[in-house]
Design a protein around this motif. Structure first.
Motif, PDB file in Angstrom:
ATOM      1  N   ASP A  42     -66.732  17.396 -73.691  1.00  0.00           N
ATOM      2  CA  ASP A  42     -66.281  18.753 -73.968  1.00  0.00           C
ATOM      3  C   ASP A  42     -65.209  18.651 -75.042  1.00  0.00           C
ATOM      4  O   ASP A  42     -64.025  18.535 -74.760  1.00  0.00           O
ATOM      5  CB  ASP A  42     -65.718  19.394 -72.689  1.00  0.00           C
ATOM      6  N   GLY A  43     -65.660  18.667 -76.305  1.00  0.00           N
ATOM      7  CA  GLY A  43     -64.752  18.389 -77.403  1.00  0.00           C
ATOM      8  C   GLY A  43     -64.320  16.937 -77.357  1.00  0.00           C
ATOM      9  O   GLY A  43     -65.144  16.027 -77.335  1.00  0.00           O
ATOM     10  N   ASP A  44     -63.017  16.720 -77.282  1.00  0.00           N
ATOM     11  CA  ASP A  44     -62.484  15.358 -77.193  1.00  0.00           C
ATOM     12  C   ASP A  44     -62.266  14.912 -75.746  1.00  0.00           C
ATOM     13  O   ASP A  44     -61.702  13.844 -75.506  1.00  0.00           O
ATOM     14  CB  ASP A  44     -61.152  15.274 -77.949  1.00  0.00           C
ATOM     15  N   THR A  45     -62.719  15.721 -74.815  1.00  0.00           N
ATOM     16  CA  THR A  45     -62.483  15.453 -73.403  1.00  0.00           C
ATOM     17  C   THR A  45     -63.765  15.009 -72.712  1.00  0.00           C
ATOM     18  O   THR A  45     -64.842  15.542 -72.988  1.00  0.00           O
ATOM     19  CB  THR A  45     -61.939  16.714 -72.703  1.00  0.00           C
ATOM     20  N   LEU A  46     -63.656  14.046 -71.830  1.00  0.00           N
ATOM     21  CA  LEU A  46     -64.785  13.577 -71.034  1.00  0.00           C
ATOM     22  C   LEU A  46     -64.634  14.145 -69.630  1.00  0.00           C
ATOM     23  O   LEU A  46     -63.634  13.879 -68.944  1.00  0.00           O
ATOM     24  CB  LEU A  46     -64.813  12.053 -71.002  1.00  0.00           C
ATOM     25  N   MET A  47     -65.611  14.942 -69.219  1.00  0.00           N
ATOM     26  CA  MET A  47     -65.524  15.635 -67.942  1.00  0.00           C
ATOM     27  C   MET A  47     -66.571  15.107 -66.960  1.00  0.00           C
ATOM     28  O   MET A  47     -67.674  14.724 -67.359  1.00  0.00           O
ATOM     29  CB  MET A  47     -65.734  17.138 -68.131  1.00  0.00           C
ATOM     30  N   MET A  48     -66.213  15.097 -65.681  1.00  0.00           N
ATOM     31  CA  MET A  48     -67.126  14.696 -64.618  1.00  0.00           C
ATOM     32  C   MET A  48     -67.183  15.818 -63.580  1.00  0.00           C
ATOM     33  O   MET A  48     -66.143  16.233 -63.057  1.00  0.00           O
ATOM     34  CB  MET A  48     -66.650  13.417 -63.943  1.00  0.00           C
ATOM     35  N   PRO A  49     -68.381  16.329 -63.266  1.00  0.00           N
ATOM     36  CA  PRO A  49     -68.462  17.335 -62.207  1.00  0.00           C
ATOM     37  C   PRO A  49     -68.260  16.704 -60.835  1.00  0.00           C
ATOM     38  O   PRO A  49     -68.714  15.588 -60.569  1.00  0.00           O
ATOM     39  CB  PRO A  49     -69.873  17.899 -62.358  1.00  0.00           C
ATOM     40  N   LEU A  50     -67.571  17.441 -59.988  1.00  0.00           N
ATOM     41  CA  LEU A  50     -67.327  16.999 -58.620  1.00  0.00           C
ATOM     42  C   LEU A  50     -67.569  18.175 -57.685  1.00  0.00           C
ATOM     43  O   LEU A  50     -66.943  19.227 -57.838  1.00  0.00           O
ATOM     44  CB  LEU A  50     -65.889  16.506 -58.454  1.00  0.00           C
ATOM     45  N   ALA A  51     -68.485  18.007 -56.742  1.00  0.00           N
ATOM     46  CA  ALA A  51     -68.716  19.012 -55.704  1.00  0.00           C
ATOM     47  C   ALA A  51     -68.103  18.501 -54.410  1.00  0.00           C
ATOM     48  O   ALA A  51     -68.208  17.318 -54.085  1.00  0.00           O
ATOM     49  CB  ALA A  51     -70.207  19.259 -55.520  1.00  0.00           C
ATOM     50  N   LEU A  52     -67.445  19.400 -53.669  1.00  0.00           N
ATOM     51  CA  LEU A  52     -66.881  19.019 -52.389  1.00  0.00           C
ATOM     52  C   LEU A  52     -67.153  20.105 -51.366  1.00  0.00           C
ATOM     53  O   LEU A  52     -67.207  21.286 -51.686  1.00  0.00           O
ATOM     54  CB  LEU A  52     -65.380  18.761 -52.491  1.00  0.00           C
ATOM     55  N   GLN A  53     -67.377  19.653 -50.136  1.00  0.00           N
ATOM     56  CA  GLN A  53     -67.688  20.555 -49.035  1.00  0.00           C
ATOM     57  C   GLN A  53     -66.952  20.103 -47.788  1.00  0.00           C
ATOM     58  O   GLN A  53     -66.768  18.910 -47.562  1.00  0.00           O
ATOM     59  CB  GLN A  53     -69.200  20.573 -48.754  1.00  0.00           C
TER      60      GLN A  53
ATOM     61  N   LEU B 252     -58.492  22.765 -50.350  1.00  0.00           N
ATOM     62  CA  LEU B 252     -59.405  22.186 -51.329  1.00  0.00           C
ATOM     63  C   LEU B 252     -58.756  22.129 -52.706  1.00  0.00           C
ATOM     64  O   LEU B 252     -58.864  21.118 -53.412  1.00  0.00           O
ATOM     65  CB  LEU B 252     -60.703  22.993 -51.397  1.00  0.00           C
ATOM     66  N   ALA B 253     -58.080  23.221 -53.094  1.00  0.00           N
ATOM     67  CA  ALA B 253     -57.434  23.246 -54.407  1.00  0.00           C
ATOM     68  C   ALA B 253     -56.342  22.190 -54.502  1.00  0.00           C
ATOM     69  O   ALA B 253     -56.202  21.513 -55.537  1.00  0.00           O
ATOM     70  CB  ALA B 253     -56.860  24.638 -54.665  1.00  0.00           C
ATOM     71  N   ARG B 254     -55.569  22.029 -53.441  1.00  0.00           N
ATOM     72  CA  ARG B 254     -54.510  21.013 -53.454  1.00  0.00           C
ATOM     73  C   ARG B 254     -55.099  19.617 -53.599  1.00  0.00           C
ATOM     74  O   ARG B 254     -54.577  18.774 -54.356  1.00  0.00           O
ATOM     75  CB  ARG B 254     -53.681  21.108 -52.180  1.00  0.00           C
ATOM     76  N   LEU B 255     -56.188  19.355 -52.891  1.00  0.00           N
ATOM     77  CA  LEU B 255     -56.851  18.060 -52.991  1.00  0.00           C
ATOM     78  C   LEU B 255     -57.339  17.809 -54.408  1.00  0.00           C
ATOM     79  O   LEU B 255     -57.144  16.721 -54.971  1.00  0.00           O
ATOM     80  CB  LEU B 255     -58.014  17.996 -52.005  1.00  0.00           C
ATOM     81  N   VAL B 256     -57.975  18.805 -55.015  1.00  0.00           N
ATOM     82  CA  VAL B 256     -58.482  18.667 -56.380  1.00  0.00           C
ATOM     83  C   VAL B 256     -57.342  18.416 -57.359  1.00  0.00           C
ATOM     84  O   VAL B 256     -57.437  17.558 -58.249  1.00  0.00           O
ATOM     85  CB  VAL B 256     -59.297  19.908 -56.781  1.00  0.00           C
ATOM     86  N   ASN B 257     -56.255  19.152 -57.218  1.00  0.00           N
ATOM     87  CA  ASN B 257     -55.120  18.972 -58.122  1.00  0.00           C
ATOM     88  C   ASN B 257     -54.518  17.578 -57.977  1.00  0.00           C
ATOM     89  O   ASN B 257     -54.123  16.951 -58.974  1.00  0.00           O
ATOM     90  CB  ASN B 257     -54.061  20.044 -57.860  1.00  0.00           C
ATOM     91  N   ASP B 258     -54.436  17.087 -56.749  1.00  0.00           N
ATOM     92  CA  ASP B 258     -53.953  15.720 -56.534  1.00  0.00           C
ATOM     93  C   ASP B 258     -54.881  14.701 -57.180  1.00  0.00           C
ATOM     94  O   ASP B 258     -54.436  13.716 -57.780  1.00  0.00           O
ATOM     95  CB  ASP B 258     -53.854  15.433 -55.034  1.00  0.00           C
ATOM     96  N   LEU B 259     -56.180  14.923 -57.035  1.00  0.00           N
ATOM     97  CA  LEU B 259     -57.150  13.996 -57.618  1.00  0.00           C
ATOM     98  C   LEU B 259     -57.031  13.980 -59.136  1.00  0.00           C
ATOM     99  O   LEU B 259     -57.059  12.911 -59.762  1.00  0.00           O
ATOM    100  CB  LEU B 259     -58.568  14.402 -57.197  1.00  0.00           C
ATOM    101  N   ARG B 260     -56.909  15.149 -59.735  1.00  0.00           N
ATOM    102  CA  ARG B 260     -56.760  15.217 -61.193  1.00  0.00           C
ATOM    103  C   ARG B 260     -55.523  14.453 -61.659  1.00  0.00           C
ATOM    104  O   ARG B 260     -55.564  13.725 -62.657  1.00  0.00           O
ATOM    105  CB  ARG B 260     -56.696  16.671 -61.635  1.00  0.00           C
ATOM    106  N   ALA B 261     -54.432  14.627 -60.941  1.00  0.00           N
ATOM    107  CA  ALA B 261     -53.205  13.929 -61.312  1.00  0.00           C
ATOM    108  C   ALA B 261     -53.361  12.420 -61.176  1.00  0.00           C
ATOM    109  O   ALA B 261     -52.915  11.648 -62.038  1.00  0.00           O
ATOM    110  CB  ALA B 261     -52.046  14.424 -60.451  1.00  0.00           C
ATOM    111  N   LEU B 262     -54.001  11.973 -60.108  1.00  0.00           N
ATOM    112  CA  LEU B 262     -54.193  10.543 -59.878  1.00  0.00           C
ATOM    113  C   LEU B 262     -55.086   9.926 -60.938  1.00  0.00           C
ATOM    114  O   LEU B 262     -54.795   8.852 -61.489  1.00  0.00           O
ATOM    115  CB  LEU B 262     -54.786  10.326 -58.481  1.00  0.00           C
TER     116      LEU B 262
END
Length: 218
Positions: free
Chosen positions: A177-188, A199-209
């Motif tokens: 995505d432009g200069d960014t490499l993105m990976m889709p992640l589905a969670l349930q 769920l949002a907190r978990l995703v934000n933590d994962l992005r930071a890590l």
């Protein structure tokens, strides 16, 4: 050995929500997000490591931070929280076009990476779904991978899943995505265990890590 610690439901702030979404209106929550792996992928490659074990370890790290993602029921159907959970992840057999599930104890990244990489190599030709034995340990959560395509949504439907509280994750193929490499992640996860906030907190933590691989890859 992991211990399932009972929840004190008499003093549990989530009790009414848990009972509503378990008994009156059983519901699963699903979310699909993009994860920026622009820092992770080149760092893993430069270190001579594998991306899949790194992704699984990162998921296990954030899952273990929060009790909402370590919930299960005991033999009497009462809620408890595992003191630790381990990832179960899929390994594809290209000859049979099937997969197996393997699991590894969550520990520091170098040890986990080596163990996961060994399991992937050892069971790439597995002809059964659970080559490490069945039933698997009870304190697992699930990770699967669809590296052949990117996606915008994935949903799993479990006929007998209303007493299953462990989260499930699906990883997809990278896309630029432009200069960014993105990976889709589905969670349930079962709504009795967690809400959109969790769920949002978990995703934000994962992005930071994942954005700071230099802090944990070695």
């Amino acid at each position: 050995m992991a211990v399932l610690r009972p929840v004190d439901t008499d003093h549990w702030t989530r009790r009414e929500w848990f009972e509503h979404y378990r008994y009156r209106r059983p519901t699963y929550c699903s979310m699909t997000v993009d994860i920026d792996v622009s820092q992770l992928v080149p760092a893993v490659r430069a270190a001579g490591l594998r991306s899949y074990p790194a992704q699984v370890w990162a998921l296990a790290t954030v899952v273990n931070r929060y009790p909402q993602f370590r919930m299960a029921l005991d033999e009497n159907g009462a809620p408890g929280i595992w003191d630790a959970v381990d990832p179960s992840f899929t390994v594809f057999n290209p000859d049979l076009e099937t997969f197996c599930n393997v699991w590894a104890s969550y520990e520091d990244f170098p040890a986990f990476h080596d163990r996961a990489a060994h399991l992937i190599d050892e069971h790439r030709s597995a002809t059964t779904p659970f080559p490490q034995g069945f039933p698997p340990p009870p304190n697992l959560f699930d990770v699967s991978s669809i590296p052949w395509t990117s996606f915008t949504s994935v949903s799993l439907h479990m006929q007998t899943g209303w007493d299953h509280f462990a989260p499930a994750f699906t990883l997809g193929r990278y896309r630029e995505d432009g200069d960014t490499l993105m990976m889709p992640l589905a969670l349930q996860i079962h709504h009795a265990a967690a809400d959109g906030y969790h769920l949002a907190r978990l995703v934000n933590d994962l992005r930071a890590l994942i954005s700071t691989p230099e802090e944990w890859l070695t």
